[in-house]
Every structure is written in structure tokens, then in C-alpha cells.
Design an enzyme around this catalytic site. Structure first.
Site, short mmCIF file in Angstrom:
data_model
loop_
_atom_site.label_atom_id
_atom_site.label_comp_id
_atom_site.label_asym_id
_atom_site.label_seq_id
_atom_site.Cartn_x
_atom_site.Cartn_y
_atom_site.Cartn_z
N ASP A 161 129.40 58.84 -20.01
CA ASP A 161 130.68 58.45 -20.28
C ASP A 161 130.80 56.75 -20.73
O ASP A 161 132.15 57.07 -21.76
CB ASP A 161 131.47 58.78 -18.29
CG ASP A 161 130.77 57.01 -18.22
OD1 ASP A 161 129.26 57.29 -17.81
OD2 ASP A 161 131.91 55.56 -17.14
N ASP A 198 126.57 53.56 -19.74
CA ASP A 198 125.64 54.32 -18.16
C ASP A 198 125.07 55.67 -18.87
O ASP A 198 125.41 56.02 -19.93
CB ASP A 198 126.40 53.80 -17.24
CG ASP A 198 127.02 54.71 -16.93
OD1 ASP A 198 127.12 55.72 -18.16
OD2 ASP A 198 127.99 54.43 -15.84
N TYR A 243 134.40 57.11 -10.45
CA TYR A 243 135.61 57.46 -10.28
C TYR A 243 136.89 58.35 -9.61
O TYR A 243 136.97 59.28 -9.54
CB TYR A 243 135.40 58.39 -11.82
CG TYR A 243 135.03 58.07 -13.26
CD1 TYR A 243 136.20 57.56 -14.11
CD2 TYR A 243 133.33 58.14 -13.73
CE1 TYR A 243 135.67 57.21 -15.27
CE2 TYR A 243 133.02 57.41 -14.43
CZ TYR A 243 134.89 56.65 -15.79
OH TYR A 243 133.38 56.50 -16.80
N GLU A 283 132.53 47.03 -22.15
CA GLU A 283 131.49 48.23 -22.13
C GLU A 283 132.92 49.39 -22.70
O GLU A 283 134.19 49.65 -22.72
CB GLU A 283 131.81 48.73 -21.16
CG GLU A 283 131.27 49.61 -20.39
CD GLU A 283 130.55 50.43 -18.93
OE1 GLU A 283 130.03 51.38 -18.63
OE2 GLU A 283 131.76 49.87 -18.20
#
Length: 627
Positions: free
Chosen positions: A78, A81, A230, A475
Site C-alpha cells: 500500500d 511498508d 485502515y 511516505e
């Protein structure tokens, strides 16, 4: 995705002012589109294909699902990571598909359509695996807690790769609904180029919607390890409406239009006036799709309900451009600002909705109705352009928030794979904690360029700290990039006079289909412009041979001008080419006439050849002019 908090350093205002003039030049939206699609190749999990262009990555996650007796190899990581989270991955695929559905013609003209479609298919191939039974869907591989304890490249993972699923006893209507939306939207993308695959995707979408609607529940109550990363704050009603809207778009089945009409009020579709759109909250997206149905004149007896959907869609649009009763917050530099952590996801998704709504309005000859008065559609597009330009460097810091675009972009991205030396350069194992000590804490540029990645972006005052541990700002995420594909294609290719309210016809190349014979048969590969295309493309295998155990084929491809005019500025796109080619001139991602040919007269032909050890490459026309 990291879930921590930390202070960030601020840039002195004087320095911001000094930097301002450096990024005011025009932008290369075509190059930005190319880069944006390349980012998805860096996020791939599983066995990487032979045509992988981000070559510092290698195979990873090859045992995913094995412990559960299911093949879950593939899909996308995603963000920075190595976890495969199903909800944001599905939203990513939905938005990539929507980008292609609306602006596939512009992508084809820029030579990027096949790459965008491959990016979608990488996700949908995984979803097919993750949906082994009608009422079973695997929604996560890996665990954020154990994954974030380690800093390892995907190829070295030693973290827990457990697979988590939803089923009738452990439902997840939001996850199943979003995955249904992704499969339905993707089925439209492949409808003409790969009808069998499109039908397979639509079959999965039907089943997933039924599963989501019949067994109601939030997915993070069943897959609890997702809650920290999430969490489904908005619940599942928005995903059920979103999935129904996409199933109607994909199938034309009245059932799904009736579902929107019956449930629009009770499920919040007509009640929620939104100022955000993203992987969790889908209401603004549903409202935009239903408004499109209204403008197409297909609402029928649902018109009173659908008008309320459209009013809320316009509430969102007006808030973006500062002409609503409640407007979106913006930074001093003009960027939409929703939150400190990965704010850019909301910027790209809102800009996409503004772009398509602008074109819907223009196609219907209507204006946007805001509390401040009527607004011309072009103002929505101007807003979207301003946000994209900010991302690409027109901001107080003169910083590009797309990695690899421009001269001043983030160099210390919060991303495991890009921050650790490629396994192809140094195959020495990087341990779980050793990665933190050696690579995470390293105050230097990433050894691998994460080309095209859109990072989290600046804070509410346009400040940004390019530091690897500043996960809130450095990120990237797949769902940051996905909506951007459509906007960049639109800005690069223009409108072209297309009516965005007409039935969708993605101009994808027809795939070359051959039977499993020792040598491929001669095959015609027509350009995807129309059945009456003035350009004809015919391929045939002319010879083959074996060398060192490998079978090689030589293909001759003849391009013929069937029109009565002179063919100029021909641009061809070629995918699945794994060897040398002669007779064309390559420029970027497209091929044109060789240096000794400037045009092709009426009835004239041009031949080029290539050699590789595979079936014929896919060849199609991206653009041309007739004089």
C-alpha cells in the site's frame, strides 16, 4: 503506512519566499503521467514480469496465502511498508480504472494506456485470487504491527505473512463493496480489449456486491489487525452505494440503479455533504457518478432522489473552489489541507472529482450551482490544475512532491524498498532490526529512486521536512497516485471534444491471442481506433530458430495507410516486446516513423521487424494526422 506522531521542522518564511520564483515554469504533464504509472511497478508484490521497468525491485511475498491453502501471491504493497491491505488496494484499482474510463483516449495518445491497464490488471489478478468463493474475500496479507517493527526490503521479509479474510460469520461490507467497485470499474476498462477477462471481473463484482449487501458489517470488526492502519470510520453504507453505482456503470442493469434510488436517502448518499473523498469515505464519489446519470438523462422515476445526490456532489465541488457554504481549508500556498498525515491523498482525489465533473458539466452545457452563484465548468478544471501544479513544484518551497520530477524533490522517502540498497546490487540479507540501524537512520538520499511516488506532502503552512522518519510527510501511497493518472492525462492530452456523458469506449489494444502451438500463427492486430480505421496493422511470424535452448521468432509488421490522404505524425504503442526492433524510431514510450520516412502516402505501407522469444507483441495506434 506508519501510525506514529512526531514534530517536524519548519522552513523559515524568508527561505520560502526566496524559493517561490523557481518553480513557475510550465509542467510536463506527460512525463509526470509516465512517472506516476511507474510508481505502481515499485509497489508490486509477487513474481515480477519480464517487462518490469523498475529494475531495482525483485520477487517478494512468494508464499503469501500458502498457510491458508490459497494463492495470494501478487497485488500491491500500500505505501512504504510490506503489508497488502485490501481496502486501500481496491480503492486504488477503482480510481485507476475510473481514470482510464474517462481519459483513456488521452492516455493512448500519450503512449501510456497499455501501461495504465497493466497497472489495473496487476491489482485485479490479485483480487480474483483473493475471492476464491462467492462469500469469502481475503482482505489483508501481513500484519502492520509486526511489519512496522522491522525495516526490511520486500525481498528479505521475515515478518508474519498471515492472511485475513471476511466471510458470512465475519462480514466486511465496506471491504467487499469496494472490491466489487474495483472489479466492476476494471471490467469497463477491459470490455473491448479483453471481453473474457472483463466478464470474469464483472462476475466477481456481482458476487462481492451480493456478499457485501447480504452479510452486513464493518470489515475492521472482522479483520481487527487493520484497525490501527485502515479503520473504516465511515462504515459501509458509502461502499454499498459506490459499488452499486459502478455495477450500473459496468452492466447497465436496472437493479443497481434502483438500489441507488431506493437506498440513497437511508444510506446517506443524499444526506452527507462532504469536503473529502478517499479510501474510507466514498460519498462524494457516489454523488459524482449519480450526477453523471442525471446529466445523461437516465434517472427515470428516481430523478427526485438523484437530484439530491447531485446537489451534494455540487456541494463538494463548490467547497473545493471556495464558493460553497462550507469550504475546504487551504494552505497559504493554495493546497487543499485536510490533515497532517498524508494530506496529499485528499488533494489528488478531490482534484480528480473536480476534473471529471468539469467535463460532465461541459458535455451537458450546464454550470455549477454554488451558494456564491453559478460557476463555469472551466473553473473546476483550473482548480484541479492548480493542485497538480502545486504538487509538481509551483508552491512556496518550490518543491516537487512527486519523486523524480523536477530538481527539488524528496530524497529520503519513508519507504522500505527504496531506502535500502537493491537486492540486485547487494544480495546480503537485511535483518528485521538491522534495517533500522543501517538504512532507516541513514541521513542520505535513498539508494533507489522511487520514481513517480506522491509523498504525503506539506503541513497546513506549506512546511515540509525531507526526513525518512517523518512518515506523515515523506511516505507515499498507491491511493495518492491513482486519481492523479486521470488528471495528468486530461491536462496533457486536453479535452479533444470528447463527450464525457456518452457510453464509455476505452481505446485499448486488442490483445494478440494464440493457441499453444510450437510457433505463433500469423495474426492481424488492428489499431483500436475504430472498425473503419485508416491505419491497418498486420503481423506475421516469418522465421524461427533455436539458440542455446531458447526458441526465437522473427516477426514482420506491416502498417498500411488505407485512407485516401497522406498519413503523418503516426505514433504507435508497443507492449510485450522483449527483444530488438528495427524500422521505427522510438521517442519516450511511443514509436514513430524512421528517420528516412516523414509520411505515408495513400495506399502505401511501412514494414518494421522485431525478434524475441515470445508470442507477437501488442501493437496499436496511439495517434496520427491525415493531410
Amino acid at each position: 503506512m506508519e501510525k506514529l506522531t512526531r514534530p517536524i521542522s519548519l522552513t523559515p518564511p524568508l527561505l520560502l519566499l526566496l524559493c517561490l520564483p523557481l518553480a513557475l515554469a510550465g509542467h510536463d504533464y506527460g512525463q509526470a503521467l509516465t512517472n506516476s504509472i511507474l510508481f505502481f511497478e515499485a509497489q508490486r508484490s509477487g513474481y515480477l514480469p519480464h517487462n518490469q521497468r523498475i529494475n531495482w525491485r525483485s520477487n517478494s511475498g512468494l508464499n503469501d496465502g500458502k498457510a491458508s491453502g490459497v494463492d495470494l501471491v501478487g497485488g500491491y504493497y500500500d505505501a512504504g511498508d510490506n503489508v497488502k491491505f485490501g481496502l486501500p488496494m481496491a480503492f486504488t484499482v477503482t480510481m485507476m480504472s475510473w481514470s482510464i474510463i474517462e481519459y483513456g483516449k488521452q492516455m493512448a495518445a500519450g503512449g501510456e494506456l497499455s501501461n495504465a491497464m497493466e497497472a489495473v490488471k496487476w491489482g485485479t489478478d490479485y483480487f480474483i485470487k483473493a475471492h476464491p468463493q462467492p462469500n469469502v474475500l481475503y482482505g489483508e496479507v501481513g500484519d502492520g504491527n509486526t511489519d512496522h517493527y522491522c525495516w526490511q526490503r520486500p525481498e528479505d521479509m521475515t515478518t508474519d505473512r498471515r492472511a485475513y479474510k471476511i466471510d458470512p460469520s465475519n462480514p466486511g461490507s465496506d471491504l467487499a463493496g469496494e472490491t466489487a467497485a474495483a472489479m466492476a470499474a476494471a471490467s469497463v476498462v477491459f470490455r473491448h480489449s479483453n471481453p473474457a477477462y472483463s466478464s470474469e471481473l464483472l462476475r466477481h463484482a456481482y458476487q462481492l456486491f451480493d456478499f457485501a449487501d447480504k452479510y452486513r458489517g464493518k470489515y475492521d470488526s472482522s479483520i481487527t489487525v487493520a484497525q490501527k492502519y485502515y479503520r473504516s470510520v465511515s462504515g459501509y453504507n458509502d461502499e454499498l452505494l459506490w459499488a452499486a453505482a459502478w455495477l450500473y456503470e459496468a452492466s447497465g442493469n436496472q437493479y443497481y440503479l434502483d438500489y441507488l434510488g431506493r437506498n440513497g436517502d437511508s444510506m446517506g448518499g443524499t444526506g452527507w455533504g462532504m469536503t473529502e473523498f478517499g479510501w474510507d469515505v466514498k460519498y462524494a464519489g457516489v454523488q459524482t457518478l449519480v450526477a453523471k446519470v442525471m446529466m445523461q438523462g437516465k434517472a427515470g422515476h428516481h430523478a427526485p432522489v438523484f437530484e439530491r445526490f447531485q446537489q451534494k456532489a455540487e456541494y463538494f465541488m463548490c467547497s473545493c473552489i471556495g464558493k460553497g457554504s462550507r469550504n475546504a481549508q487551504k494552505t497559504p500556498g493554495g493546497l487543499i489541507f485536510r490533515q497532517r498525515w498524508n494530506n496529499m491523498q485528499f488533494v489528488t482525489s478531490a482534484s480528480f472529482l473536480a476534473t471529471v465533473y468539469s467535463d460532465y458539466l461541459a458535455s451537458s452545457g450546464k454550470y455549477l450551482k454554488c451558494s456564491a452563484g453559478n460557476v463555469a465548468p472551466v473553473q473546476l478544471l483550473s482548480f484541479a490544475k492548480s493542485q497538480v501544479d502545486y504538487i509538481l513544484g509551483d508552491n512556496p518551497r518550490a518543491t516537487s512532491y512527486m519523486v523524480g520530477y523536477g530538481n527539488n524533490y524528496p530524497r529520503q522517502v519513508h519507504h522500505r524498498a527504496s531506502s535500502i540498497v537493491s537486492i540486485k546490487v547487494n544480495p546480503s540479507f537485511v535483518s528485521c532490526r538491522g534495517g533500522y540501524a543501517t538504512w532507516y537512520s541513514r541521513k542520505a538520499s535513498d539508494p533507489n529512486l522511487l520514481l513517480g511516488a506522491i509523498v504525503g506532502g506539506p503541513d497546513a503552512y506549506d512546511n515540509f521536512a525531507d526526513e525518512r522518519d517523518n512518515y506523515e510527510q515523506t511516505e507515499p501511497a498507491t491511493y495518492n497516485n491513482a486519481p492523479l493518472l486521470g488528471i495528468l492525462a486530461r491536462l496533457h492530452g486536453g479535452h479533444g471534444g470528447y463527450n464525457q456523458l456518452l457510453p464509455v469506449a476505452v481505446p485499448a489494444p486488442n490483445p494478440v491471442v494464440t493457441k499453444p502451438t510450437p510457433a505463433p500463427k500469423p495474426i492481424a492486430n488492428p489499431a483500436p481506433v475504430s472498425s473503419s480505421s485508416p491505419v491497418d496493422i498486420v503481423q506475421k511470424m516469418t522465421t524461427s530458430w533455436t539458440d542455446k535452448g531458447n526458441k526465437y521468432y522473427r516477426y514482420s509488421t506491416v502498417v498500411t495507410n488505407k485512407s485516401g490522404k497522406t498519413l503523418k505524425d503516426l505514433k504507435l504503442s508497443i507492449s510485450k516486446l522483449y527483444g530488438p526492433l528495427w524500422g521505427l524510431n522510438k521517442s519516450g514510450n511511443v514509436y514513430g516513423f524512421p528517420a528516412w520516412v516523414s509520411s505515408l502516402g495513400a495506399g502505401k505501407s511501412l514494414e518494421f521487424v522485431y525478434i524475441h522469444s515470445a508470442d507477437p507483441a501488442d501493437v496499436w495506434v496511439s495517434s496520427y494526422n491525415l493531410a
